[in-house]
Design an enzyme around this catalytic site. Structure first.
Site, PDB file in Angstrom:
ATOM      1  N   ASP A  20       0.815  -1.113   0.247  1.00  0.00           N
ATOM      2  CA  ASP A  20       0.280   0.009  -0.179  1.00  0.00           C
ATOM      3  C   ASP A  20       1.104   1.030  -0.348  1.00  0.00           C
ATOM      4  OD1 ASP A  20      -2.648  -1.642   0.065  1.00  0.00           O
ATOM      5  OD2 ASP A  20      -2.283  -1.665   2.403  1.00  0.00           O
ATOM      6  N   LYS A  42       0.538  -7.780  -2.405  1.00  0.00           N
ATOM      7  CA  LYS A  42      -0.876  -8.035  -2.456  1.00  0.00           C
ATOM      8  C   LYS A  42      -0.402  -6.262  -2.749  1.00  0.00           C
ATOM      9  CE  LYS A  42      -3.929  -6.296   0.341  1.00  0.00           C
ATOM     10  NZ  LYS A  42      -4.217  -5.071   0.005  1.00  0.00           N
ATOM     11  N   ASP A  69      -5.985  -7.336  -4.957  1.00  0.00           N
ATOM     12  CA  ASP A  69      -6.930  -6.704  -4.673  1.00  0.00           C
ATOM     13  C   ASP A  69      -7.762  -4.947  -5.138  1.00  0.00           C
ATOM     14  OD1 ASP A  69      -8.648  -6.326  -2.151  1.00  0.00           O
ATOM     15  OD2 ASP A  69      -6.720  -4.923  -0.932  1.00  0.00           O
ATOM     16  N   LEU A  70      -7.953  -6.150  -6.054  1.00  0.00           N
ATOM     17  CA  LEU A  70      -9.875  -5.154  -6.602  1.00  0.00           C
ATOM     18  C   LEU A  70     -10.661  -4.850  -5.588  1.00  0.00           C
ATOM     19  CD1 LEU A  70      -8.165  -5.841  -9.883  1.00  0.00           C
ATOM     20  CD2 LEU A  70      -6.842  -3.981  -8.112  1.00  0.00           C
ATOM     21  N   LYS A  71     -11.075  -6.080  -5.410  1.00  0.00           N
ATOM     22  CA  LYS A  71     -12.612  -5.568  -4.750  1.00  0.00           C
ATOM     23  C   LYS A  71     -13.279  -5.436  -5.806  1.00  0.00           C
ATOM     24  CE  LYS A  71     -10.542  -5.150  -0.475  1.00  0.00           C
ATOM     25  NZ  LYS A  71      -9.296  -4.218  -0.028  1.00  0.00           N
ATOM     26  N   LEU A  72     -13.840  -6.401  -6.449  1.00  0.00           N
ATOM     27  CA  LEU A  72     -14.802  -6.540  -7.862  1.00  0.00           C
ATOM     28  C   LEU A  72     -16.041  -6.275  -7.121  1.00  0.00           C
ATOM     29  CD1 LEU A  72     -13.562  -7.634 -10.825  1.00  0.00           C
ATOM     30  CD2 LEU A  72     -12.771  -5.419 -10.285  1.00  0.00           C
ATOM     31  N   HIS A  73     -17.163  -4.633  -7.749  1.00  0.00           N
ATOM     32  CA  HIS A  73     -18.653  -5.191  -7.528  1.00  0.00           C
ATOM     33  C   HIS A  73     -18.976  -4.370  -8.196  1.00  0.00           C
ATOM     34  CE1 HIS A  73     -22.108  -4.539  -4.561  1.00  0.00           C
ATOM     35  NE2 HIS A  73     -22.391  -5.953  -4.835  1.00  0.00           N
ATOM     36  N   ASP A  74     -19.605  -5.247  -9.304  1.00  0.00           N
ATOM     37  CA  ASP A  74     -20.661  -4.090 -10.112  1.00  0.00           C
ATOM     38  C   ASP A  74     -21.829  -6.156 -10.976  1.00  0.00           C
ATOM     39  OD1 ASP A  74     -20.997  -3.438 -12.252  1.00  0.00           O
ATOM     40  OD2 ASP A  74     -19.364  -2.015 -12.281  1.00  0.00           O
ATOM     41  N   PRO A  76     -23.450  -8.558 -12.592  1.00  0.00           N
ATOM     42  CA  PRO A  76     -22.440  -9.810 -12.620  1.00  0.00           C
ATOM     43  C   PRO A  76     -21.395  -9.890 -14.464  1.00  0.00           C
ATOM     44  CG  PRO A  76     -24.665 -10.420 -12.527  1.00  0.00           C
ATOM     45  CD  PRO A  76     -24.743  -8.925 -12.723  1.00  0.00           C
ATOM     46  N   THR A  78     -20.029  -6.975 -15.868  1.00  0.00           N
ATOM     47  CA  THR A  78     -19.133  -6.392 -15.968  1.00  0.00           C
ATOM     48  C   THR A  78     -18.351  -6.928 -14.970  1.00  0.00           C
ATOM     49  OG1 THR A  78     -20.526  -4.587 -15.968  1.00  0.00           O
ATOM     50  CG2 THR A  78     -18.084  -3.959 -14.588  1.00  0.00           C
ATOM     51  N   THR A 134     -12.132  -6.571   7.095  1.00  0.00           N
ATOM     52  CA  THR A 134     -11.632  -6.598   8.886  1.00  0.00           C
ATOM     53  C   THR A 134     -11.659  -4.818  10.045  1.00  0.00           C
ATOM     54  OG1 THR A 134      -9.578  -6.116   7.801  1.00  0.00           O
ATOM     55  CG2 THR A 134     -10.236  -7.846   8.795  1.00  0.00           C
ATOM     56  N   GLN A 204      -7.788  -0.957  12.001  1.00  0.00           N
ATOM     57  CA  GLN A 204      -8.152  -2.123  11.908  1.00  0.00           C
ATOM     58  C   GLN A 204      -8.721  -2.234  13.216  1.00  0.00           C
ATOM     59  OE1 GLN A 204      -8.396  -4.292   9.938  1.00  0.00           O
ATOM     60  NE2 GLN A 204      -6.560  -3.877   8.645  1.00  0.00           N
ATOM     61  N   ARG A 225       1.486  -1.805   6.672  1.00  0.00           N
ATOM     62  CA  ARG A 225       2.178  -1.033   7.942  1.00  0.00           C
ATOM     63  C   ARG A 225       3.131  -1.658   8.708  1.00  0.00           C
ATOM     64  NH1 ARG A 225      -3.057   2.469   8.301  1.00  0.00           N
ATOM     65  NH2 ARG A 225      -4.296  -0.345   8.280  1.00  0.00           N
TER      66      ARG A 225
HETATM   67  O1  OMP Z   1      -9.182  -7.050   1.010  1.00  0.00           O
HETATM   68  C1  OMP Z   1      -8.327  -7.173   1.456  1.00  0.00           C
HETATM   69  O2  OMP Z   1      -6.679  -7.155   1.428  1.00  0.00           O
HETATM   70  C2  OMP Z   1      -8.144  -6.765   2.509  1.00  0.00           C
HETATM   71  C3  OMP Z   1     -10.091  -6.975   3.648  1.00  0.00           C
HETATM   72  C4  OMP Z   1     -10.145  -6.659   5.222  1.00  0.00           C
HETATM   73  O3  OMP Z   1     -11.643  -6.891   5.199  1.00  0.00           O
HETATM   74  N1  OMP Z   1      -9.454  -5.080   5.655  1.00  0.00           N
HETATM   75  C5  OMP Z   1      -7.939  -5.724   5.550  1.00  0.00           C
HETATM   76  O4  OMP Z   1      -7.197  -4.707   5.998  1.00  0.00           O
HETATM   77  N2  OMP Z   1      -7.609  -5.648   3.461  1.00  0.00           N
HETATM   78  C6  OMP Z   1      -6.336  -5.317   3.616  1.00  0.00           C
HETATM   79  O5  OMP Z   1      -5.859  -5.822   4.287  1.00  0.00           O
HETATM   80  C7  OMP Z   1      -4.563  -4.605   4.123  1.00  0.00           C
HETATM   81  C8  OMP Z   1      -4.603  -4.638   5.866  1.00  0.00           C
HETATM   82  O6  OMP Z   1      -2.888  -3.191   5.680  1.00  0.00           O
HETATM   83  P1  OMP Z   1      -2.421  -3.016   7.261  1.00  0.00           P
HETATM   84  O7  OMP Z   1      -3.944  -2.786   7.864  1.00  0.00           O
HETATM   85  O8  OMP Z   1      -1.982  -1.611   6.926  1.00  0.00           O
HETATM   86  O9  OMP Z   1      -1.670  -4.165   8.012  1.00  0.00           O
HETATM   87  C9  OMP Z   1      -4.785  -3.719   3.406  1.00  0.00           C
HETATM   88  O10 OMP Z   1      -4.546  -3.429   2.284  1.00  0.00           O
HETATM   89  C10 OMP Z   1      -6.056  -3.708   3.106  1.00  0.00           C
HETATM   90  O11 OMP Z   1      -6.806  -3.503   1.807  1.00  0.00           O
END
Ligand code: OMP
Length: 248
Positions: A20, A42, A69-74, A76, A78, A134, A204, A225
């Site tokens: 990230d 990731k 980790d593109l978390k698609l939602h659209d 079907p 697409t 999370t 988190q 992080r």
């Molecule tokens: O899909 C994910 O990866 C994800 C889902 C979720 O529920 N929670 C979550 O933190 N993530 C991802 O997991 C990584 C966690 O990063 P840190 O909190 O820095 O360890 C981030 O890139 C979030 O985008």
């Protein structure tokens, strides 16, 4: 189509470092710093929007495993077509939100892609359903209009993901033991919200240490992080891998 069997991942391969970071140059520096310590990365929204997709494809070609980790939602159609495009990048995992329509479309997108040859192929792109972020608590879910709370919503979405043919779930490690009892061994449990003892939770809310997450049944740990913002990222990653090893 037959999927080639896979051996269980080593402790090192169970750590997925979330890149990230604001630019490809920053991500390349981090991958260089981590060297042979980390094998699985990731690429999420921040980097994807900064030229991260060609970078992710290059990372996969270099022999690293890549989680897009593109978390698609659209709708079907697409989602199915977008998944087919992503399947060409060489990634191991792709996230979609764990809604039944979305999951089924993504599974069609990746299956159609692999199935075209009709031959036995190595395991290609795997679809992970994001259950409940999370960063969400029961109160956050209620505020968003979901009255059931985290525990029931994660369980419902896990069952739906399995029925839709998904390959795995994004859950918090807090839910891993219970969800493993609900879904079969086929589904990979991938857990962000990992915090080594003494590191801050930041945004988190449902967190666990690496060792506790592995003992709870997580297959893969996603860590951002606590590694990338550490003074010595490679040392932070090595400490997490040692915890994974000790708990395995
Ligand atoms: O899909 C994910 O990866 C994800 C889902 C979720 O529920 N929670 C979550 O933190 N993530 C991802 O997991 C990584 C966690 O990063 P840190 O909190 O820095 O360890 C981030 O890139 C979030 O985008």
């Amino acid at each position: 189509m037959t999927i080639a069997p896979q051996s269980p991942p080593s402790p090192r391969d169970r750590l997925i470092v979330a890149l990230d970071l604001p630019s490809v140059a920053d991500a390349e520096r981090m991958v260089d710093q981590l060297g042979d310590t980390v094998t699985f990365y990731k690429v999420g929204l921040e980097l994807a929007f900064a030229g991260g997709l060609p970078f992710a494809a290059a990372l996969a070609r270099s022999g690293r495993q890549v989680f897009l980790d593109l978390k698609l939602h659209d709708i079907p159609t697409t989602v199915e077509r977008a998944t087919r495009q992503v399947a060409d990048l060489g990634a191991t995992f792709l996230t979609v939100h764990a809604y039944p329509q979305t999951l089924a479309a993504a599974v069609r997108g990746r299956t159609g892609h692999e199935g075209a040859t009709g031959l036995t192929v190595p395991r290609g792109l795997q679809i992970l359903g994001v259950t409940v972020m999370t960063s969400y608590s029961d109160a956050d879910l209620r505020e968003a209009g979901y009255a059931e709370g985290v525990s029931l919503t994660v369980a419902r979405r896990a069952r739906q993901a399995e029925a839709a043919g998904a390959d795995g779930l994004i859950i918090s490690a807090e839910e891993a033991a219970r969800i493993r009892g609900l879904v079969g061994p086929r589904l990979q449990l991938v857990t962000p919200g990992i915090r080594p003892a003494g590191t801050p939770n930041q945004d988190q809310k449902r967190v666990m240490t690496p060792g506790d997450a592995i003992r709870a049944g997580a297959d893969y740990l996603v860590v951002g992080r606590p590694v990338t913002a550490a003074a010595d990222p490679a040392a932070a990653a090595r400490a997490i891998i040692a915890e994974i090893q000790a708990a395995s």
